[in-house]
Design a protein around this motif. Structure first.
Motif, PDB file in Angstrom:
ATOM      1  N   ARG A  90      -6.247 -14.011   9.590  1.00  0.00           N
ATOM      2  CA  ARG A  90      -5.147 -13.492   8.779  1.00  0.00           C
ATOM      3  C   ARG A  90      -4.033 -14.530   8.660  1.00  0.00           C
ATOM      4  N   PHE A 118       8.566 -21.117   7.089  1.00  0.00           N
ATOM      5  CA  PHE A 118       8.493 -19.668   6.984  1.00  0.00           C
ATOM      6  C   PHE A 118       7.233 -19.115   7.648  1.00  0.00           C
ATOM      7  N   SER A 120       4.240  -5.565   4.272  1.00  0.00           N
ATOM      8  CA  SER A 120       3.158  -6.351   3.693  1.00  0.00           C
ATOM      9  C   SER A 120       2.089  -6.698   4.708  1.00  0.00           C
ATOM     10  N   GLY A 121       2.340  -6.315   5.971  1.00  0.00           N
ATOM     11  CA  GLY A 121       1.382  -6.658   7.012  1.00  0.00           C
ATOM     12  C   GLY A 121       1.398  -8.134   7.362  1.00  0.00           C
ATOM     13  N   THR A 122       2.498  -8.820   7.075  1.00  0.00           N
ATOM     14  CA  THR A 122       2.601 -10.245   7.356  1.00  0.00           C
ATOM     15  C   THR A 122       3.185 -10.507   8.731  1.00  0.00           C
ATOM     16  N   LEU A 136       1.030 -12.692  14.162  1.00  0.00           N
ATOM     17  CA  LEU A 136      -0.193 -11.992  13.783  1.00  0.00           C
ATOM     18  C   LEU A 136      -1.379 -12.429  14.632  1.00  0.00           C
ATOM     19  N   ILE A 163      11.901 -15.701   0.701  1.00  0.00           N
ATOM     20  CA  ILE A 163      10.488 -15.506   1.025  1.00  0.00           C
ATOM     21  C   ILE A 163       9.635 -16.349   0.076  1.00  0.00           C
ATOM     22  N   PRO A 164       8.727 -17.162   0.601  1.00  0.00           N
ATOM     23  CA  PRO A 164       7.813 -17.893  -0.288  1.00  0.00           C
ATOM     24  C   PRO A 164       6.672 -16.990  -0.750  1.00  0.00           C
ATOM     25  N   ASP A 165       5.946 -17.449  -1.781  1.00  0.00           N
ATOM     26  CA  ASP A 165       4.767 -16.712  -2.215  1.00  0.00           C
ATOM     27  C   ASP A 165       3.750 -16.673  -1.084  1.00  0.00           C
ATOM     28  N   GLY A 166       2.982 -15.595  -1.049  1.00  0.00           N
ATOM     29  CA  GLY A 166       1.932 -15.503  -0.057  1.00  0.00           C
ATOM     30  C   GLY A 166       2.304 -14.625   1.133  1.00  0.00           C
ATOM     31  N   PHE A 167       3.604 -14.339   1.284  1.00  0.00           N
ATOM     32  CA  PHE A 167       4.029 -13.611   2.465  1.00  0.00           C
ATOM     33  C   PHE A 167       4.257 -12.127   2.209  1.00  0.00           C
ATOM     34  N   LEU A 196       8.366  -7.840   5.072  1.00  0.00           N
ATOM     35  CA  LEU A 196       7.292  -8.568   5.752  1.00  0.00           C
ATOM     36  C   LEU A 196       6.415  -7.596   6.527  1.00  0.00           C
TER      37      LEU A 196
END
Lengths: 318, 268, 237
Positions: free
Chosen positions: B112, B77, A172-174, B84, A10-14, A169
């Motif tokens: 979002r 990714f 986190s609401g992603t 969303l 997982i990258p940052d931000g997700f 994910l």
């Protein structure tokens, strides 16, 4: 992300900040315990072995093979590390692999590193251990059992770790549960086959070249029962929760909405600052102006820095 | 044959290169944390964060193009967040028609999605800047400074040292496989064999690599023993943080906190 | 005064039953430079590992007057510097500095001394500028030199090298030979490089199938064609 092991990192931000921090704490506790176990139970000779094997797993990820339609199978390595070294050392090996991937190659983020360690080094290893021991219990410690166990352990470690990623994910609401969970599960059911085949190939090679290395099939490591149980519980929890979450997503997404750290933290903070600091100008507009000033200051400072260091280089160079 | 492309460090003498690795590690993670804390849709702050990261990239002399290109690595990714756009409830912008299906595209959804993608992109750039301007042994020192246990730092250090050696070995194995992957002159015969067979070959190569690395670790262990290794991991004491390092940390941390506060005020 | 190395009746078998050393005896005086030659599998590496107490067989091994045993391991390992064949195994730290500092650090020396030792050792192998370099970026010849510095920093009395010239290009080989020539230490070097033996070592020991089959002046043994042939060695031109 389709059919590539990147989907696991997982990258940052997700991930939301809350999910990231909780998983950091869980990972720190478990990796800390593994460090203690390894320091106590395994000999001093394990330190170079773990380091070099971690490097080998990383290098082993370069050995892809063509599957179909331009995609390729790769190695995550949790299963083979667990089978060769036992669960505690495997946790440390995979933690090193995942950390280096994030720190040097940006394969996975830094704030979410705790989550990635959790998924690949902890869930991956515990599930692989659980699956491998269970198969060996059934077949006995024979060559066929080790190979089947290797395949099953590899497939389960990938599949369950991917469910863990999907859940994070969603939390986190992603990603919406009804899409993320089936997509991750489906894709990784295929990737898991690749992982399984490579793991079996590696085990077969080692069994014929140095059978003594595939050792822990015979002896049970200290604390192994605990790892087995954790592996089983994680597997059951994710296997049961995932279909529930993806068919009836309302509950989960409500949680996701609640946990947005800012959504909850903002209220009280917002109330501290009155709506109008300066008469006639809303605090929102004021903040935008402040942000603009701050930005200008930073950019100006940096450009002065660039000019200064350029001039320095020129004077020192010429 | 040496694999240098694996090492993303780019030598230089910029102020960024010269900054203590501990300061850089803490501020990079702080920057990424800040980016994560900024709520959805606070575009002015996103722009600021982006401007900050790019300014530092320019200051480092690493090359904006290099960083932006590498940052694109994390893009695939983004697919995970794409749904969303359609599933977030809110004001409907327009709808896509797929056969008989009609999928609504909502404004909050779009907002979002782009927020997540942008934040991720900015964070990756900060991480790239860190690794491009800091030699890994210094990052190891920084890890010790933030209390990562010595044993783990030692394992990661050994891993990094042998990453290149073993990657070389893996490349040699891959070349040896490629050199023997001919095509038979039989009409209609598919080259490359069955998938299971190909996987077996790859697995055998991986096994080969593991075997070599285990044997190598035996030799390393002996080399360590002969220089006094006794099972305890020892390392040089950390150099002291100077006043200027503290100023950098406090100043950087202050700006980041300020950004979070501003973003909360702007956010609606 | 004691000898640098005294080995008496050393016999060693590996756990799988293979007998690697059979009644080996060898005495090396301080500052003597001795070459250890013999075919592959003769037991050269096994013998070397005994000098540092990494392997232990029956018989007695004394280093600088100390009997090698559990309680003297720390001292013995500081007195005998072992340089292994592959510098990639010897240089296990990310940075040159850390590798050279490793031995002194494990001896528990004060930081100041460790730093001095690192500087001295790197200077001794003419690599002073390399302390902050990354090991895997170095050439083979550079790595070999640094590998020697990693044991010099422990201030050993005896330097033991396994195949120091293997894998070196001619120029790097020559410069390494010059370096070995200048180091004022007792030296035992296991090698297949017969010209090196002829150049550098007044005395040579031939090991075959775990036994010392000849031990004498290099100039004499090199002329004994029959002896060299019998043990798979070649006389250099």
């Amino acid at each position: 992300m389709l059919l590539s092991p990147v989907a696991m990192h997982i990258p940052d931000g997700f991930l939301s900040v809350l999910v990231s921090i909780v998983l950091w704490i869980v990972s720190i506790v478990i990796v800390g315990y593994a460090l203690k176990r390894v320091g106590k139970d395994l000999g001093e000779r394990q330190v170079p072995l773990m380091g070099v094997l971690a490097a080998a797993i990383f290098a082993g990820q370069m050995l892809n093979f063509a599957v179909a339609g331009g995609t390729s199978g790769h190695l995550m390595g949790a299963a083979i590390a667990t089978i060769l070294m036992g669960p505690w050392a495997a946790i440390l090996i995979m933690t090193s692999v995942v950390s280096i991937q994030a720190l040097i190659f940006q394969d996975g983020g830094l704030l979410v590193l705790g989550a990635n360690i959790f998924n690949m080094a902890i869930v991956g290893v515990a599930v692989a251990y659980m699956a491998y021991r269970t198969v060996l219990r059934i077949t006995g410690n024979v060559k066929r059992g080790i190979l089947i166990g290797g395949f099953v352990a590899a497939w389960f470690s990938i599949e369950i770790a991917s469910l863990s990623v999907a859940m994070q994910l969603v939390f986190s609401g992603t990603s919406p549960a009804k899409l993320a969970i089936p997509a991750m599960a489906g894709v990784h059911a295929l990737i898991g086959i690749g992982e399984g085949l490579i793991t079996v190939g590696a085990l077969a090679f080692l069994l014929s070249a140095r059978p003594d290395l595939v050792k822990f099939g015979g002896t049970r490591p200290i604390g192994g029962r605990l790892v087995w149980l954790v592996g089983l519980l994680v597997t059951l929890a994710l296997v049961i929760a995932s279909p529930l979450a993806s068919t009836r997503p309302d509950g989960l997404e409500w949680v996701a909405k609640q946990n947005g750290f800012l959504e909850t933290a903002r209220g009280p903070l917002y109330r501290i600052i009155p709506d109008y600091l300066v008469p006639g100008i809303s605090s929102e507009a004021l903040a935008t102006i402040a942000a603009g000033i701050l930005g200008t200051a930073i950019v100006l400072g940096v450009s002065l820095g660039v000019a200064y260091s350029r001039r320095n280089r020129q004077t020192s160079g010429g | 044959m040496h694999i240098h492309f694996l090492d993303p460090y780019q030598g230089g003498h910029s102020p960024i290169h010269r900054t203590d690795a501990r300061v850089k590690l803490v501020l990079s993670v702080g920057f990424i944390l800040t980016t994560a804390l900024i709520p959805i849709g606070v575009w002015p702050i996103y722009v600021l964060l982006f401007a900050m990261v790019i300014s530092f990239v320019i200051l480092s002399g690493v090359g904006v193009g290099y960083v932006l290109k590498r940052a694109a690595l994390a893009f695939p990714f983004v697919l995970a967040a794409l749904p969303l756009i359609f599933t977030t409830p809110g004001l409907q912008l327009f709808s896509l028609t797929l056969g008989t299906w009609e999928i609504p595209v909502t404004l909050p959804g779009v907002e979002r999605f782009f927020s997540i993608a942008l934040k991720s992109w900015i964070s990756v750039q900060a991480a790239i800047l860190l690794t491009a301007t800091t030699q890994f042994p210094d990052i190891l020192t920084a890890m010790r400074a933030v209390r990562v246990p010595r044993l783990l730092v030692a394992i990661i250090g050994l891993m990094w040292r042998y990453l290149f050696v073993l990657a070389d070995e893996a490349l040699r194995l891959i070349r040896a496989r490629a050199a023997r992957s001919g095509e038979a002159e039989i009409p209609g015969h598919r080259k490359g064999g069955r998938i299971a067979w190909r996987a077996q070959t790859a697995g055998g190569m991986a096994g080969n690599l593991f075997l070599r690395s285990i044997e190598r670790s035996d030799r390393i262990y002996v080399a360590m023993l002969s220089r006094g290794y006794d099972g305890e991991v020892r390392s040089m004491p950390l150099p002291k943080l100077e006043a200027s390092n503290w100023i950098e940390l406090i100043l950087g941390g202050g700006i980041l906190i300020l950004l979070v506060v501003l973003s909360l005020l702007i956010w609606e | 005064m004691h000898h640098s190395i005294e080995i008496e009746g050393l016999t060693f078998s590996y756990p799988d039953g293979h007998e690697a050393l059979n009644d080996v005896s060898l005495v090396i005086k301080p500052c003597e430079k001795v070459a250890l030659v013999g075919p592959n599998g003769a037991g050269k590496s096994t013998l070397i590992l005994h000098l540092n107490g990494i392997l232990s067989g029956s018989g007695s091994v004394r280093v600088c007057g100390m009997k090698v045993g559990k309680d003297t391991l720390g001292r013995v390992r500081a007195m005998v510097g072992l340089v292994f064949q592959s510098p990639d195994d010897q240089l296990f730290s990310p940075r040159v500095y850390d590798d050279v500092a490793y031995g002194p650090l494990y001896q528990g020396l004060p930081l100041q001394t460790v730093q001095e030792r690192v500087e001295e050792s790197l200077a001794a192998v003419a690599m002073s500028d390399y302390s902050q370099r990354i090991s895997h970026h170095l050439s083979m010849g550079e790595k070999k030199r640094i590998a020697i510095a990693t044991v010099l920093s422990m201030k050993p009395e005896v330097l033991v090298l396994d195949e120091p010239t293997a894998g070196l290009a001619p120029r790097a080989r020559r410069s390494l030979i010059n370096l070995l020539h200048e180091l004022p230490l007792t030296m035992l070097v296991s090698t297949h490089d017969m010209p090196l033996v002829k150049d550098l070592f007044p005395r040579m020991v031939i090991l075959d199938q775990g036994r010392v089959v000849a031990d004498g002046p290099t100039s004499v043994l090199m002329e004994d064609k029959e002896l060299l042939d019998a043990h798979g060695l070649e006389r250099p031109f």
